[in-house]
Design an enzyme around this catalytic site. Structure first.
Site, PDB file in Angstrom:
ATOM      1  N   GLY A 132       0.816  -1.197   0.000  1.00  9.72           N
ATOM      2  CA  GLY A 132       0.000   0.000   0.000  1.00  9.72           C
ATOM      3  C   GLY A 132       0.853   1.252   0.000  1.00  9.72           C
ATOM      4  N   CYS A 133       0.254   2.382  -0.399  1.00  7.41           N
ATOM      5  CA  CYS A 133       1.011   3.638  -0.503  1.00  7.41           C
ATOM      6  C   CYS A 133       1.439   4.144   0.871  1.00  7.41           C
ATOM      7  CB  CYS A 133       0.185   4.684  -1.237  1.00  7.41           C
ATOM      8  SG  CYS A 133      -1.483   4.912  -0.578  1.00  7.41           S
ATOM      9  N   TYR A 134       0.482   4.270   1.784  1.00 11.68           N
ATOM     10  CA  TYR A 134       0.832   4.666   3.152  1.00 11.68           C
ATOM     11  C   TYR A 134       1.821   3.667   3.759  1.00 11.68           C
ATOM     12  CZ  TYR A 134      -2.759   8.309   4.093  1.00 11.68           C
ATOM     13  OH  TYR A 134      -3.504   9.445   4.127  1.00 11.68           O
TER      14      TYR A 134
END
Length: 847
Positions: A661-663
Site C-alpha cells: 500500500g502507498c501509506y
C-alpha cells in the site's frame, strides 16, 4: 587508503523474525510406550532442529546472497566450536540492548554456532559506586580497585551475567553463567592499582565444557590469582587474552555506534587493512584518544593471530550482517595482505603468477590457453599487475600503448576462496580504482566468475553489457561520454574484447547481439514481455499505462475496464488498444501475456487469481506473473511482498507479487532503519495525510474538492488496513492515523518513534544514510523536512526531519511519497522488472 564505504543494506530485525519462525517449528511427539516415545522424541527433535536451522538460514538470505551466506556458514563451521567467535559485550549494551543482543546470539546458536561471550559492566558499576558514595579513581586510564570497589564489582558482574543468561534462556537458548574460573592473573601493580589483575593464563576447559553441553558460555572479566584472590581486569583486555589463546575466526566488540567513525567526514569506517593502512592511519590528526587506542589494541591482537582472524566493531542489531555478508555492516579490522603493484612483467616472479593462474583461472584449467602464451601476449601492452604476498589474488590491467584515451582493461581478476572470505578482493579493487579512472572488464557467461559472486561485479560497475550469444557480460566504470560509448559499441562487432557498455539510460538496447543493463540487477531477459492490466480505469491504472508506454522491455496488450469497455485507450503510443471487459475465464486464451497486473479494489481479484492458478496447474496455460495492487495478498505468505528495497532478492523471478500500500510503503521506509532501536514498550505513531487521489475515483466526501477546500478529514482512525500491513511486515506494533487533504497527489507522513536508547539526530540520519545507501528511489535529505509539492509526480521517496527530543529517546521522521507512483504504479513496475528478469529501474525515471 582508508576504506570507508562497504555497501550496506541493513536487513532489519532478522532476529525477531527468527524467533517467530523458531516458535512455529516446534513439533510434539505422539504418545507412545516409553521406549518408542524416547526414539520418537529424538527423531522429532532432530527433525525439528534441522528444519529450524534451514528456516533461519533462509532468513539470512534476506541480508545477503545465498552464496555469501552459505560460504560463511561453511567457513564458520569448519573450525572447532570454540574457535568461531569471541564476542565482547560492553556494559551499556546489556542495559540498552539486552533483548537485541539475546536475539542476535540466539540466531547464531540456531544455525549451530557457539560464540563465546564476555561482558563488562562499567556503567552499572559506576552507578552503584555513586550510590555507595565511592568516588571512582583512575590511574593511567585503569580503574583503581580497592576492597570496597571489588566487593561491589563482584555483585555487579554476577547480576549482569545472570541477566544475560536469563534473557538467552527466555529466547530458548541454553546458556551457562561463568562469572569466574576462566582467567588466571597476578597483580598488575598492587601498590598502584589495588586489586587489578594482569592475566597470565586462560582455563579453556571451562569454556569447552559449556560448549560440549550445548550451552553458550557467558563470561565476566573477573580473574583469580593462583591462591584464589579475585582481581578486576579490563573487559577489552580479557577478550584479547581469550582470543590469543583460542585463535577464533572473529573477535567482535559490540558498541552502540555500530563501528568506528572517520574524524573528519563523520562517516563510518568500513574496513581497515592493517598491513596496508596502519602507519598512514596513525599519522591522521583525527586518530587519537579512544580511536587510536582501539586501533592499536586490534593491531597488537591480530599480529599474534592467524591471518584468517579479524576484528569486527559492530552493534548487536547488525551482528548477522557483519558476520554473513561480504558487505558487512560495522567496522572490520584485519591484517589483510600487503598488495604489490608492478608495471612491468619482468618485475614479477613468473612462478608466482603461474601458481595463481593454474589454481584459479578457469581458461587455463580448461586448456583453452596456457600460462606461457598468455604472459607472452602481455609483452606488447602497458600492464599493471597487482598481487598480494601469499599469492591469493591476482589482477592484470592493460592499456593500449598507442591510444591513451581508451579505457583500461581488467584482463584477469583471480582470487582464492580464502581471499574472498577475508575481503582481500575489496582491498585489491580499491587499488585498481585509485590507479584507473576508466575501466572495462569481462565476466564469462559459462559460470566462470570464479570465487566472486556475480553481484560483486554489478555493484562495482557503472553499467554493463551482455552478449546474448555466449552469455558473457562486460562491465565498465568511469565512461560518461555517450559518443565515446557509441564508438566502443561500433568496435564490438569487429573485436570480441573487453569493452564498456552503453550510457546510463537504464534501458535494454540491442546491437550486435548485445544487451544493455544498468548498474543494479542481473541480465536482462531476452526479448520484451507482454503485460495485461485488469482494472485500468483508476488513477493508478493511468500512471501504470504511462510507465509501460515508456518502458524499453514491456508492452501493454490488454486493458480491462467494465465501465470503459469498447472505448479506445488514449495516451498509449506503442499500439492501438481498446478497453475490454475481461472475465476470469478469458485469461487462459491470452497466452501471449507474460504478466497480469490486478489493479482492482480489495476483495475483487480472487476469481482471476484462482483461474490463473487452475489454468497453470491443468496445463492449459503457462505460468504467469501476477502483481496484485490490492491488499488481498499482503498478508499471504505464499505471495512475495513487493517492497524491493527490503525484499529484492526474493522478488527476482517471483510469480506472485503483492504490491504494498502507498501509506504502508512510506511508513515502512520511515521506520525500517530504526527497527533495532525501537522502544519495545511504546509503539511508533504514523500521522499520514494523503491527497484525494488516494480515495479513488468513486465519488465520496474524501475525493470531493469542494468538500475538502480549507479542510482536513481524518478517517479510519484505528485498525486501518495499512496499520495492520505495516505492523505485520515490520514485526512490531505500529499506530497509524490517516487523513485526506485538498491536494490531488502525494502523501506526507510524520512519524513519532520512541527509542530504546539515547541517540542524537546525527545518529538517526547516519542510520538512514547507511540503510538506503545506493537506493535510487529513496532520497535521504541533508537537512530540513520534505514537502508534498516537491515530491508529487516523482518516483522516489524523500525522508528527512530526524528531529530528536532533548532527552534523546524520541525521534520524529518526516517522509513524502507520491501515492500513485512509488506508492503504487512505480513500485508495480519495479516488481515487474525483477520478476521478469529486467533491470529493476528500467522504464523508471530516477531523478
Amino acid at each position: 587508503m582508508l576504506s570507508i564505504a562497504r555497501k550496506s543494506t541493513i536487513s532489519g530485525n532478522i532476529s525477531r523474525l527468527a524467533q517467530r519462525t523458531v516458535a512455529t517449528t516446534t513439533v510434539r511427539p505422539l504418545a507412545l510406550v516409553p521406549g518408542q516415545q524416547l526414539n520418537q522424541r529424538r527423531q522429532y527433535t532432530n527433525a525439528s532442529a534441522t528444519a529450524e536451522k534451514e528456516t533461519i538460514t533462509k532468513l539470512l538470505y534476506n541480508i545477503g546472497s545465498r552464496k555469501e551466506v552459505e560460504q560463511y556458514l561453511r567457513h564458520f563451521s569448519s573450525v572447532e566450536s570454540q574457535k568461531f567467535a569471541v564476542i565482547k559485550v560492553g556494559g551499556a549494551v546489556l542495559t540498552d540492548e539486552l533483548e537485541t543482543l539475546a536475539s542476535a546470539l540466539t540466531f547464531l546458536n540456531r544455525v549451530g554456532l557457539y560464540p563465546i561471550v564476555l561482558h563488562g559492566a562499567g556503567p552499572q558499576l559506576n552507578r552503584l559506586l555513586e550510590d555507595a558514595k565511592v568516588e571512582p579513581q583512575y590511574e593511567e586510564g585503569i580503574r583503581i580497585t580497592d576492597p570496597q570497589t571489588l566487593e561491589i564489582a563482584r555483585k555487579v558482574f554476577m547480576a549482569e551475567n545472570l541477566k544475560l543468561v536469563d534473557a538467552l534462556e527466555r529466547h530458548g537458548t541454553r546458556a551457562r553463567p561463568i562469572p569466574g574460573g576462566v582467567f588466571v592473573a597476578d597483580y598488575l601493580d598492587k601498590e598502584k592499582y589495588g586489586y587489578v589483575g594482569k592475566i597470565t593464563g586462560v582455563n579453556k576447559e571451562v569454556i569447552e565444557s559449556s560448549i560440549r553441553a550445548g550451552a553458550l558460555p557467558i563470561l565476566t572479566s573477573l580473574a583469580e590469582t593462583p591462591t584464589g584472590q579475585i582481581l578486576n581486569v579490563n573487559a577489552d583486555v580479557a577478550a584479547a587474552e581469550l582470543a590469543t589463546v583460542l585463535e577464533p575466526l572473529k573477535i567482535v566488540f559490540l558498541n552502540e555506534k555500530n563501528g568506528l567513525y572517520h574524524g573528519v567526514t563523520g562517516k563510518k569506517i568500513d574496513v581497515i587493512n592493517l598491513d596496508e593502512e596502519y602507519e598512514d592511519l596513525l599519522k591522521e590528526p583525527w586518530v587519537r584518544y579512544g580511536t587510536k587506542l582501539k586501533i592499536n589494541q586490534c593491531k597488537e591482537l591480530l599480529d599474534g593471530l592467524p591471518r584468517s582472524s579479524s576484528v569486527a566493531i559492530i552493534s548487536a542489531g547488525h551482528l548477522h550482517k557483519e558476520l554473513f555478508t561480504d558487505s558487512g555492516a560495522g567496522t572490520l579490522i584485519r591484517r589483510g595482505h600487503k598488495l604489490f603493484k608492478y608495471n612491468k612483467l619482468d618485475e614479477v616472479d613468473p612462478d608466482k603468477l603461474r601458481r595463481i593462474m593454474e589454481a584459479e583461472d578457469a581458461s587455463i584449467q580448461a586448456g583453452e590457453s596456457s600460462v606461457a602464451s598468455y604472459l607472452r601476449s602481455l609483452q606488447q601492452k602497458d600492464v599493471q599487475i597487482y598481487t598480494d604476498e601469499p599469492g591469493q589474488v591476482l589482477a592484470i590491467v592493460t592499456k593500449d600503448p598507442k591510444d591513451s584515451s581508451k579505457p583500461a582493461v581488467l584482463e584477469k581478476l583471480l582470487t582464492s576462496k580464502t581471499a574472498v572470505l577475508n575481503n582481500v578482493p575489496e582491498n585489491l579493487w580499491n587499488s585498481i580504482r585509485k590507479d584507473n579512472d576508466t575501466l572495462t572488464w569481462r565476466v564469462d557467461g559459462k559460470a566462470k566468475e570464479g570465487n566472486l559472486d556475480p553481484s560483486w561485479h554489478f555493484e562495482r560497475a557503472d553499467g554493463s553489457l551482455k552478449n546474448s550469444q555466449d552469455g558473457s557480460t562486460t562491465f565498465f566504470y568511469g565512461i560518461a561520454d555517450n559518443d565515446k560509448i557509441k564508438q566502443t559499441l561500433n568496435s564490438i562487432s569487429s573485436q570480441k574484447a573487453n569493452v564498456p557498455s552503453g550510457a546510463r539510460s537504464y534501458s535494454t538496447l540491442r546491437r550486435n547481439n548485445f544487451q544493455f543493463m544498468s548498474r543494479r540487477g542481473f541480465a536482462s531477459a531476452a526479448g520484451p514481455k507482454n503485460v495485461g492490466l485488469i482494472g485500468a480505469r483508476g488513477y493508478t491504472g493511468r500512471e501504470l499505462i504511462n510507465l509501460i508506454n515508456s518502458h524499453p522491455n514491456l508492452n501493454l496488450t490488454h486493458v480491462s475496464s467494465r465501465e470503459l469497455e469498447g472505448k479506445p485507450l488514449e495516451g498509449y503510443t506503442k499500439a492501438d488498444l481498446t478497453y475490454v471487459n475481461l472475465k476470469p475465464d478469458d485469461l487462459k486464451a491470452q497466452e501471449q501475456v507474460d504478466a497480469w497486473v490486478l489493479a482492482l479494489p480489495n476483495g475483487v481479484c480472487t476469481p482471476f487469481v484462482k483461474q490463473v492458478n487452475e489454468d497453470v496447474k491443468s496445463g492449459q496455460s503457462s505460468e504467469k506473473v501476477l502483481v496484485d495492487l490490492s491488499a488481498d495478498h499482503r498478508f499471504d505468505t505464499t505471495w512475495t511482498y513487493g517492497l524491493p528495497e527490503f525484499n529484492r532478492e526474493n522478488l527476482k523471478g517471483a510469480t506472485r507479487v503483492a504490491n504494498p500500500g502507498c501509506y504502508a510503503t512510506g511508513a515502512q521506509m520511515s521506520l525500517r532503519p530504526l527497527l533495532p532501536f525501537l522502544d519495545k514498550h511504546s509503539a511508533p505513531t504514523v500521522f499520514g495525510v494523503s491527497g484525494y487521489s488516494g480515495a479513488g475515483t468513486k465519488p465520496s466526501p474524501k475525493n470531493d474538492p469542494a468538500f475538502l477546500k480549507d479542510n482536513l478529514i481524518p478517517y479510519s482512525l484505528t485498525n486501518h488496513i495499512h496499520e495492520r500491513e505495516v505492523s505485520y511486515q515490520l514485526g512490531t506494533s505500529v499506530n497509524f492515523i490517516p487523513h485526506v487533504a485538498s491536494w490531488f497527489q502525494g502523501i506526507a507522513l510524520t512519524v513519532n518513534v520512541p527509542l530504546n536508547k539515547t541517540m542524537s539526530s546525527q545518529d538517526i540520519k547516519s542510520a538512514f544514510e547507511e540503510f538506503y545507501q545506493g537506493e535510487q528511489l529513496v532520497k535521504v535529505l541533508e537537512s530540513g523536512e520534505p514537502l508534498v509539492r516537491d515530491n508529487a509526480g516523482k518516483h522516489f521517496v524523500r525522508v528527512g526531519g530526524f528531529n530528536v527530543h532533548p532527552d534523546g529517546r524520541r525521534v520524529v521522521i518526516t517522509t513524502t511519497i507520491d501515492n500513485l507512483l512509488k506508492g503504487a504504479a512505480t513500485q508495480a513496475v519495479q516488481n515487474l522488472n525483477l520478476s521478469l528478469g529486467f533491470d529493476e529501474y528500467a522504464g523508471i525515471p530516477t531523478n
